[in-house]
Design an enzyme around this catalytic site. Structure first.
Site, PDB file in Angstrom:
ATOM      1  N   GLU A  36      -3.582  -8.425 -20.301  1.00 32.92           N
ATOM      2  CA  GLU A  36      -3.760  -9.067 -19.000  1.00 32.92           C
ATOM      3  C   GLU A  36      -4.921  -8.442 -18.238  1.00 32.92           C
ATOM      4  O   GLU A  36      -5.047  -7.218 -18.139  1.00 32.92           O
ATOM      5  CB  GLU A  36      -2.502  -8.962 -18.136  1.00 32.92           C
ATOM      6  CG  GLU A  36      -2.701  -9.617 -16.771  1.00 32.92           C
ATOM      7  CD  GLU A  36      -1.572  -9.410 -15.788  1.00 32.92           C
ATOM      8  OE1 GLU A  36      -1.682  -9.920 -14.650  1.00 32.92           O
ATOM      9  OE2 GLU A  36      -0.584  -8.733 -16.133  1.00 32.92           O
ATOM     10  N   ASP A 108      -0.666   7.219 -10.564  1.00 38.71           N
ATOM     11  CA  ASP A 108      -1.478   6.919  -9.378  1.00 38.71           C
ATOM     12  C   ASP A 108      -1.076   7.884  -8.273  1.00 38.71           C
ATOM     13  O   ASP A 108       0.102   7.965  -7.905  1.00 38.71           O
ATOM     14  CB  ASP A 108      -1.244   5.465  -8.956  1.00 38.71           C
ATOM     15  CG  ASP A 108      -2.073   5.063  -7.737  1.00 38.71           C
ATOM     16  OD1 ASP A 108      -2.951   5.836  -7.318  1.00 38.71           O
ATOM     17  OD2 ASP A 108      -1.829   3.965  -7.199  1.00 38.71           O
ATOM     18  N   ASP A 110      -2.343   9.248  -4.332  1.00 46.98           N
ATOM     19  CA  ASP A 110      -3.216   9.058  -3.170  1.00 46.98           C
ATOM     20  C   ASP A 110      -3.114  10.246  -2.227  1.00 46.98           C
ATOM     21  O   ASP A 110      -2.004  10.733  -1.953  1.00 46.98           O
ATOM     22  CB  ASP A 110      -2.844   7.782  -2.411  1.00 46.98           C
ATOM     23  CG  ASP A 110      -3.240   6.521  -3.155  1.00 46.98           C
ATOM     24  OD1 ASP A 110      -4.060   6.620  -4.087  1.00 46.98           O
ATOM     25  OD2 ASP A 110      -2.722   5.449  -2.819  1.00 46.98           O
TER      26      ASP A 110
END
Length: 392
Positions: A36, A108, A110
Site C-alpha cells: 500500500e 514513531d 515525537d
C-alpha cells in the site's frame, strides 16, 4: 500551504527523490504491487488536503508516475503493509481475501510527547539542542533493545522532518509478525504509559510490571543508558536542581512521582538544599534511593519517567498504521526525511538534517551522503534476504 512551493516540490520529486532505491528497500518490484502507498494531496483552489489510501505501483516507473503525474500536488507519501493480493485489486476481491501479511516493525517518537519534562522551555514542535537529546536517548535505548533483546539487525532510523524520529525494522521475522506478535513486543518495550498534566499524581506514568526484569532493572544496560542521559540532559544541561526558575517545577515533578510519604519527605530534604550544585544533589538523591531495596524502584521511576523512550504505541502494534516514506519533504518545514547514521547518538536536525531549500541551493553533496547511507542499509538488507532464501 507551507514554506516550500509547488515548483520546488515538483523539482525534488522529479529529480532527487530516490524511487528505485526505495523500491529495493521495500522488497523489490515483485512485492511492490502488493504494497500500500498512500498520498496526501493538496487541492490548490481551496487549500484542502486529501488523503488517498490503497494506491499501488507495479514497478519503479509507475511509483514515480504516481507522484509526479498526479493532478493534485503530492504533499506526503506514506507506506503501508503488503497484502495477500495486489492492492489495485482490492475492490475486486472479498474483504476477507484482502489481508495484510507483512510490514516493517515501525516505531514513531515525537519530541512533543516529552513536553511535561522539557524544563528548557520548549514545547510542541519547538525543540533545542538540549531537549533533542531525549530523541538520541530513545535511539540508543531502542537500538540496544532491538538488537540485543529481539535479535534485529536490519533497521534504520529516519528523521521525521519536524518533531520526531521513525524506526523501520526490516528483519524478515519481525516483518511477518501478526498483530499479536507486534503488540507483545510493543508492550514489552513500552514502559512509559501516560502523559498526565505536570503537577498531577504521576506515579503511574511508568509500567512497573517490568521493574525486576533484567532488561530494565537498575543494573541493566537500559538503565545505564537512561541514567547517562538523565545526568547530561537534566542535571547538567537544564540544571534542574540549580536553576532558580526551573528547580521548583522539577522538584515538584519528581516529588509527585513518589507515593510513599516518608520517602517523599526524605527526597524533599535532599532536593531543597540550596547549598549544593545540581550534580551534588543528584548524587545525594541517587545514594539515598539506591542503597535501600524498598526505595530503589523510585530511582527507577524517576529516571525512566523523564528519559525513557515515549513510543506512539499505535504505530508499532498493528499492520494498519501508515508511516511517512523516507526522503519525503515535510510540507510544513521543508525538511527532508533523511536517514540517521546507525550509532549516531548526537544527531541534531538543525546541523545534521537537510531542508529542500538547502538542497536546491548547493546542498547536493550533503544530500548524496544520505543517499549513500541509505544505500548501505539496503545493500545489507538485500544480502540478508539472499542468505535467508538460501537457508533451507
Amino acid at each position: 500551504m507551507s514554506i516550500v512551493n509547488e515548483q520546488q516540490l515538483n523539482l525534488y520529486y522529479n529529480k532527487y527523490f530516490p524511487y528505485e532505491l526505495l523500491v529495493n528497500w521495500l522488497g523489490g518490484e515483485s512485492k511492490l504491487p502488493y504494497r500500500e502507498i498512500s498520498l496526501a494531496l493538496h487541492k490548490r483552489d481551496d487549500n484542502q488536503e486529501i488523503v488517498t489510501r490503497y494506491k499501488s505501483a507495479k514497478n519503479v516507473s509507475e511509483f514515480k508516475d504516481l507522484i509526479v503525474k498526479s493532478k493534485l500536488l503530492v504533499k506526503k507519501v506514506d507506506i503501508g503493509a503488503i497484502y495477500t493480493v495486489p492492492v489495485a485489486k482490492k475492490l475486486q476481491v472479498q474483504q476477507s481475501a484482502f489481508l495484510p501479511i507483512e510490514k516493517e516493525y515501525c516505531i514513531d517518537i515525537d519530541i512533543s510527547d516529552y513536553d511535561d519534562v522539557r524544563f528548557c522551555g520548549c514545547s510542541g514542535a519547538k525543540y533545542c539542542n538540549i531537549c533533542w537529546k531525549l530523541m538520541n536517548c530513545a535511539t540508543e535505548v531502542l537500538d540496544y533493545l532491538l538488537s540485543e533483546v529481539f535479535g534485529a539487525n536490519q533497521f534504520t532510523w529516519i528523521y521525521s522532518g519536524r518533531r520526531g524520529i521513525h524506526c523501520w525494522v526490516s528483519d524478515e521475522n519481525l516483518k511477518k509478525l501478526n498483530n499479536e506478535g507486534r503488540n507483545a513486543i510493543s508492550r514489552f518495550i513500552h514502559l512509559y504509559t501516560g502523559n498526565s498534566i505536570s503537577g498531577e499524581k504521576q506515579a503511574k506514568k511508568i509500567n512497573l510490571t517490568n521493574i525486576d526484569h533484567p532488561t530494565f532493572d537498575t543494573k541493566s544496560k537500559v538503565f545505564e543508558i537512561c541514567g547517562k542521559y538523565f545526568v547530561n540532559t537534566f542535571v547538567e544541561e537544564m540544571d534542574i536542581f540549580g536553576d532558580e526558575e526551573i528547580k521548583p517545577k522539577a522538584v515538584n515533578y519528581i516529588l509527585n512521582l513518589i507515593y510513599n510519604n516518608e520517602v517523599k519527605e526524605e527526597v524533599r530534604k535532599v532536593l531543597t538544599n540550596n547549598e549544593k550544585s545540581s550534580v551534588d544533589l543528584w548524587s545525594k538523591l541517587f545514594e539515598l534511593l539506591d542503597k535501600d531495596r524498598k526505595k530503589k524502584h523510585f530511582l527507577w521511576e524517576i529516571v525512566y519517567t523523564m528519559v525513557y523512550p515515549r513510543l506512539d504505541i499505535n504505530v508499532s502494534k498493528g499492520f494498519n498504521h501508515l508511516l511517512k516514506c523516507p526522503f519525503c519533504v515535510h510540507p510544513g518545514t521543508g525538511s527532508i526525511c533523511v536517514p540517521i547514521k546507525r550509532g549516531h547518538y548526537t544527531f541534531y536536525p538543525e546541523t545534521d538534517g537537510l531542508n529542500l531549500s538547502q538542497l536546491l541551493n548547493g546542498g547536493e553533496a550533503k544530500f548524496q551522503s544520505y543517499i549513500k547511507l541509505f544505500e548501505g542499509h539496503v545493500k545489507s538488507l538485500n544480502c540478508n534476504r539472499v542468505n535467508d532464501s538460501m537457508d533451507f
